[in-house]
Design an enzyme around this catalytic site. Structure first.
Site, short mmCIF file in Angstrom:
data_model
loop_
_atom_site.label_atom_id
_atom_site.label_comp_id
_atom_site.label_asym_id
_atom_site.label_seq_id
_atom_site.Cartn_x
_atom_site.Cartn_y
_atom_site.Cartn_z
N LYS A 77 -21.83 -84.66 -63.40
CA LYS A 77 -21.56 -83.55 -62.48
C LYS A 77 -22.54 -82.42 -62.73
O LYS A 77 -22.92 -82.14 -63.87
CB LYS A 77 -20.13 -83.05 -62.77
CG LYS A 77 -19.60 -82.06 -61.77
CD LYS A 77 -18.99 -82.74 -60.57
CE LYS A 77 -18.62 -81.74 -59.49
NZ LYS A 77 -19.79 -81.27 -58.73
N LYS A 101 -20.45 -77.95 -71.02
CA LYS A 101 -19.50 -77.14 -70.24
C LYS A 101 -18.26 -77.97 -69.89
O LYS A 101 -17.12 -77.55 -70.11
CB LYS A 101 -20.21 -76.70 -68.96
CG LYS A 101 -19.55 -75.63 -68.16
CD LYS A 101 -20.35 -75.31 -66.90
CE LYS A 101 -21.76 -74.81 -67.19
NZ LYS A 101 -22.44 -74.30 -65.98
N LYS A 113 -27.83 -82.36 -63.41
CA LYS A 113 -28.28 -81.19 -62.65
C LYS A 113 -29.44 -81.61 -61.76
O LYS A 113 -30.19 -82.53 -62.11
CB LYS A 113 -28.77 -80.10 -63.60
CG LYS A 113 -28.82 -78.74 -62.96
CD LYS A 113 -27.47 -78.10 -62.98
CE LYS A 113 -27.48 -76.69 -62.45
NZ LYS A 113 -26.27 -75.98 -62.91
N SER A 370 -14.52 -77.36 -58.92
CA SER A 370 -15.17 -78.55 -58.35
C SER A 370 -14.37 -79.80 -58.70
O SER A 370 -14.23 -80.72 -57.89
CB SER A 370 -16.59 -78.73 -58.91
OG SER A 370 -17.51 -77.96 -58.20
N1 GLU Z 1 -23.74 -75.10 -60.54
C1 GLU Z 1 -22.51 -74.76 -61.17
C2 GLU Z 1 -22.68 -74.70 -62.67
O1 GLU Z 1 -23.74 -74.47 -63.18
C3 GLU Z 1 -21.36 -75.63 -60.70
C4 GLU Z 1 -21.48 -77.08 -61.01
C5 GLU Z 1 -20.42 -77.96 -60.34
O2 GLU Z 1 -19.50 -77.44 -59.74
O3 GLU Z 1 -20.56 -79.17 -60.46
O4 GLU Z 1 -21.73 -74.81 -63.40
#
Ligand code: GLU
Length: 477
Positions: A77, A101, A113, A370
């Site tokens: 993710k 995270k 990413k 999400s």
């Molecule tokens: N881009 C966001 C982050 O850096 C959200 C990532 C997501 O929701 O998958 O955490």
């Protein structure tokens, strides 16, 4: 093998090296089987794509990446960033942060990413749609987008509009997949999105800070006292994350936003800025310069060094670095952006006694919601749909019973709360609040119970690494 330990510490590291060094600091306090740390730290793959798009009478070739950092859980993710400075090192660093995270907040995803090297301001909406749809096709061809393998989301330069295009393109390619819309999150609510996703990262910052302020020892360590009420905040970046964090903290917790730093400079007011009015002004004027009744400073970065209670960098990585770390006066930094403090700056700040609530925890609200959206898509049902009226009937029964037993009317405000069932937004907020509270407590427990763990960032890494290591060990890898 240590990837980064032998590097010259006086030189600023790249973003990925910086994340790796923070990881190593945590590893040094742990006792992992030989080689497992390297297995967790390395980026499993990074795919670079080049694709052409016909725009009017000419063709343009775009470069994009999708990095998959860790597949200890699938799907992986992480957002997709549109930025002209995007590069592979950055994408890999951000993918690594996604792994940690998700592990910190304990949601079942690996880390990934993506980025497209593009300045989205240089293209009109039709062009952006064409480019995004092509990028999606290129990702889909390689299984770099898929509801059970790899699920993108918004990041810098992208939002629900782009996620809508991505979802529609993917579902056009694979209409037979019943949960095809789960290929991406952060979609518009009316296009299989979820209530509360847009503001989720900012909400998470608020909930995380609230939890921090519930622990007076932690607050004292940051040389502060009391609650968020009246605390002066400097915020860098009034994008999606910064805007929502600043808005909620000022409107709902009584904090004072004394400075907002934007692209064209910074504005300050000791009485506190009206975040909503500033946001509106920025949309209309493409900057903060000229905002009434505030002091303007063209050199915005200088304001990172100003006096305040809490500094919230909510824009780019690396903004607090070797060059300015010694001058930072804020006793508490809440990292709403990914990687705003470099490894070198982190060391300097720790020496100074600055308390940092680290990015991989602080901005995890986005991916948490999400996760709720993805679950909703797989289940194809909105949260609260089945139980809401049932809950309301039970509430009504309690009100009736109380009134009968006590022979007096239940006050209207209590009655309203009892007879209102939770809708999707209530449930999303409740889940997010719970996630941010639990994760903070787990981080602080590690920090408080292990002598070698020197700060909250290291504790957060330890928490993440332990979870991932356990998974690998049980898998037998
Ligand atoms: N881009 C966001 C982050 O850096 C959200 C990532 C997501 O929701 O998958 O955490």
């Amino acid at each position: 093998m240590r990837i980064a330990n032998n590097m010259n510490p006086s030189k600023e590291l790249t973003f990925r090296e910086s994340v790796d060094r923070m990881f190593d600091r945590a590893i040094d306090t742990m006792n992992l089987p030989l080689g497992l740390a390297e297995q967790i730290r390395c980026c499993n793959s990074c795919y670079q794509l080049k694709f052409g798009v016909k725009l009017g009478d000419h063709y343009e070739v775009f470069t994009g990446w999708r990095a998959v950092h860790s597949e200890h859980i699938l799907p992986v993710k992480g957002g997709i960033r549109y930025a002209d400075f995007a590069n592979q090192d950055e994408v890999e660093a951000l993918a690594a942060l996604m792994t940690y995270k998700c592990a910190i907040v304990f949601i079942p995803f690996g880390g990934s990413k993506g980025a497209l090297k593009i300045n989205p301001r240089k293209y009109n909406e039709d062009e952006l749609e064409k480019i995004t749809r092509r990028f999606t096709q290129e990702l889909a061809k390689r299984d770099l987008i898929h509801p059970s393998l790899n699920v993108p989301a918004p990041d810098m330069g992208t939002g629900e509009r782009e996620m809508g295009w991505i979802s529609d393109t993917y579902q056009g390619l694979f209409p037979q997949q019943a949960s095809g819309m789960g290929c991406v999150t952060g979609k518009p609510v009316h296009l299989d999105g979820i209530q509360g996703r847009t503001e989720a990262t900012g909400r998470g910052v608020q909930y995380g800070l609230r939890e921090f302020f519930r622990h007076s020892e932690d607050v004292k360590r940051a040389k502060l006292d009391g609650s968020l009420e009246g605390k002066s905040i400097i915020i860098q970046g009034l994008g999606n994350v910064g805007y929502h964090a600043a808005k909620f903290l000022s409107q709902e917790d009584g904090a004072k936003i004394v400075t907002i730093i934007e692209r064209d400079g910074a504005i300050s007011s000791s009485n506190g800025l009206d975040v909503e009015a500033v946001k509106q002004y920025v949309i209309e004027n493409r900057g903060v310069k000229g905002f009434p009744e505030a002091e303007f400073n063209e050199n915005g970065a200088e304001l990172l060094e100003a006096e305040c209670d809490i500094l919230i960098p909510a824009a780019l990585e690396g903004v607090i670095n070797q060059g300015n770390a010694t001058k930072i006066k804020a006793p508490l930094i809440a990292e709403a952006a990914n990687g705003p403090v470099t490894f070198a700056a982190d060391e300097i700040l720790r020496e100074k006694g600055t308390v940092i609530i680290p990015d991989a925890y602080m901005n995890a609200g986005g991916v948490t919601v999400s996760y709720f959206e993805w679950v909703k898509n797989l289940a194809r049902i909105r949260f609260g749909y089945l139980e809401r009226r049932h809950e309301e009937r039970r509430g009504q029964l309690i009100v009736d019973a109380l009134e009968k037993m006590l022979d007096t009317a239940v006050p209207q405000n209590i009655r309203n709360q009892l007879v209102t069932g939770a809708d999707e937004l209530d449930l999303v907020r409740s889940g997010l609040d719970d996630t941010m509270r639990n994760a903070y407590n787990e981080i602080r427990n590690i920090f408080n119970s292990r002598e070698k763990v020197v700060d909250l960032r290291t504790a957060a890494f330890v928490l993440a690494i332990e979870r991932i290591a356990k998974k690998y060990e049980s898998m037998g890898l």
